[in-house]
Write an enzyme that holds these catalytic residues in place. Sequence first.
Site, mmCIF file in Angstrom:
data_model
loop_
_atom_site.group_PDB
_atom_site.id
_atom_site.type_symbol
_atom_site.label_atom_id
_atom_site.label_comp_id
_atom_site.label_asym_id
_atom_site.label_seq_id
_atom_site.Cartn_x
_atom_site.Cartn_y
_atom_site.Cartn_z
ATOM 1 N N TRP A 121 0.833 -1.200 0.000
ATOM 2 C CA TRP A 121 0.000 0.000 0.000
ATOM 3 C C TRP A 121 0.867 1.250 0.000
ATOM 4 O O TRP A 121 0.531 2.263 -0.623
ATOM 5 C CB TRP A 121 -0.923 0.010 1.221
ATOM 6 C CG TRP A 121 -1.656 1.313 1.382
ATOM 7 C CD1 TRP A 121 -2.822 1.687 0.783
ATOM 8 C CD2 TRP A 121 -1.266 2.430 2.198
ATOM 9 N NE1 TRP A 121 -3.173 2.957 1.169
ATOM 10 C CE2 TRP A 121 -2.235 3.436 2.040
ATOM 11 C CE3 TRP A 121 -0.174 2.676 3.058
ATOM 12 C CZ2 TRP A 121 -2.167 4.664 2.695
ATOM 13 C CZ3 TRP A 121 -0.105 3.896 3.709
ATOM 14 C CH2 TRP A 121 -1.086 4.870 3.523
ATOM 15 N N HIS A 122 2.004 1.210 0.694
ATOM 16 C CA HIS A 122 2.862 2.387 0.790
ATOM 17 C C HIS A 122 3.514 2.749 -0.537
ATOM 18 O O HIS A 122 3.889 3.902 -0.740
ATOM 19 C CB HIS A 122 3.940 2.168 1.855
ATOM 20 C CG HIS A 122 3.455 2.373 3.248
ATOM 21 N ND1 HIS A 122 2.826 1.380 3.968
ATOM 22 C CD2 HIS A 122 3.482 3.461 4.062
ATOM 23 C CE1 HIS A 122 2.511 1.842 5.169
ATOM 24 N NE2 HIS A 122 2.891 3.093 5.254
ATOM 25 N N GLY A 123 3.681 1.796 -1.419
ATOM 26 C CA GLY A 123 4.299 2.109 -2.706
ATOM 27 C C GLY A 123 4.396 0.899 -3.604
ATOM 28 O O GLY A 123 4.510 -0.231 -3.134
#
Length: 503
Positions: free
Chosen positions: A328-330
């Site tokens: 989700w962060h990248g």
Amino acid sequence: MLFNSYIFIFIFLPVVFFGFYQIGKHSHALACSWLALASLFFYGWWDIHYVPLLLSSIAFNYIAGYFIGHQVAQPSHSRSKLPLATAITANLLLLGYFKYANFFVENLNSAVGTSLLLEQIVLPLGISFFTFTQIAFLVDTYQGKVKEYNFVHYALFVTYFPHLIAGPVLHHKEMMPQFAERKVVQMDLQNVAVGLSIFVLGLTKKVWIADSLAGYATPVFSAVAAGSHPMLLEAWVGALAYTLQLYFDFSAYSDMAIGLSLMFNVRLPMNFNSPYKAKNIIDFWRRWHMTLSRFLRDYLYIPLGGNRHGKAQRYVNLTLTMVLGGFWHGAGWTFVIWGALHGIYLMINHAWQGFAQRMSWGDGGKLGRFSAGTLTFLAVVIGWVFFRADSVSSAISMLQSMIGKHGVMDHWVPVREALKVIVPSLLCVFLLPNLRQIFLGYRPTCEDLSSVARTTDAGPTSGVAPPLLQWRPSTLTAWAIAACFLLSVGELTKVSEFLYFQF
């Protein structure tokens, strides 16, 4: 538009603030509409082309939520999960296209030798946060927790500018009752004073600490990305500087968001609670990005089965949750590895706690707690290396430097200069109280409201700040806040974006 910019501080915020309360004297509904429109303007300042995307997402989810809510009101035998599943899938497809399409195409081409072409997709600002916020709304609606369907309040709930760009991830049940209260449009001077103080302290933290640390973290990681091999002390300077930069950057944004919102009589959930003071990784994830941790637990880990199907399945669920949280962060393998690493940390931590409990061991006293905290901090630092590195190979090279593979030290002077910033920053992290401890008497977060405290995670809070550091309305406090503001405003020419904007 950045919180740490002249346009926001001296034009946008005053116009929105005074407009909200002036309109509120005549109409609660119009004041909320004004705040929603201002939030859309705030979002469109970055790129107006994505405002229709945000509006379409809001309209779709509001209609879906209304339909799901109407269905929930029917007898249980007539309910279906299909509308909920369809709406969640649509949200995830939207997020997946913008955030991961390029990643999957690039990896497919690399894996099977194809030459698929996809025009580079620009990631809309804050899409992860407003998507997760609305998924939570849909699930809460299906569970019968949503009681209000006022479209203006819903639009404000999603677009509310203090949280829109980088969180926190909001729950409908936390925010909608606050927007619906008549007193929300009546200026509360205490809330304004407390909120403004919190905002200024967050601004000071951002421009004086986080941005200063960036000057020592970025050169090291950039050098590694270019193929250089820093020596042991230089590598640790880079890793610690980034660890602290991210801490103060995210902490500053979280504080500024809470302060801004309180000026409008709305309390946001706490999102950051001294995570580097955690004594283990489980505790760390109760303190770091608390609303995301809550979202992953409630809407991913528990639906996967949580700890209900034995230890082995529990560990699989933990790891899968953290891997997806990392992704989700990248859209990159470094984020996947970072998530997997924390999944492994959590498995080890849970296994160790179970073993220690069976052996009837205590916490080891002060020495044991210090050792546990130090080990936790070092594990987090190693994880941040993958989080920050531009590639897996760069992360591995950085870790090799951190164990001395390329020598101990080249030049002492730059290390010494970096330590002049890093050491005081570490002392601030471990010795000073956090926002909630400083302002606890003035209820700055929604966990402090009795109506929601029973339904939200207040997180671990170790008492209040020492009397000298507790906020009190006084002439001395006003002068101190004013001095911080003036010093911070003077640094705004060196504007840098908040790190979490990219997620």
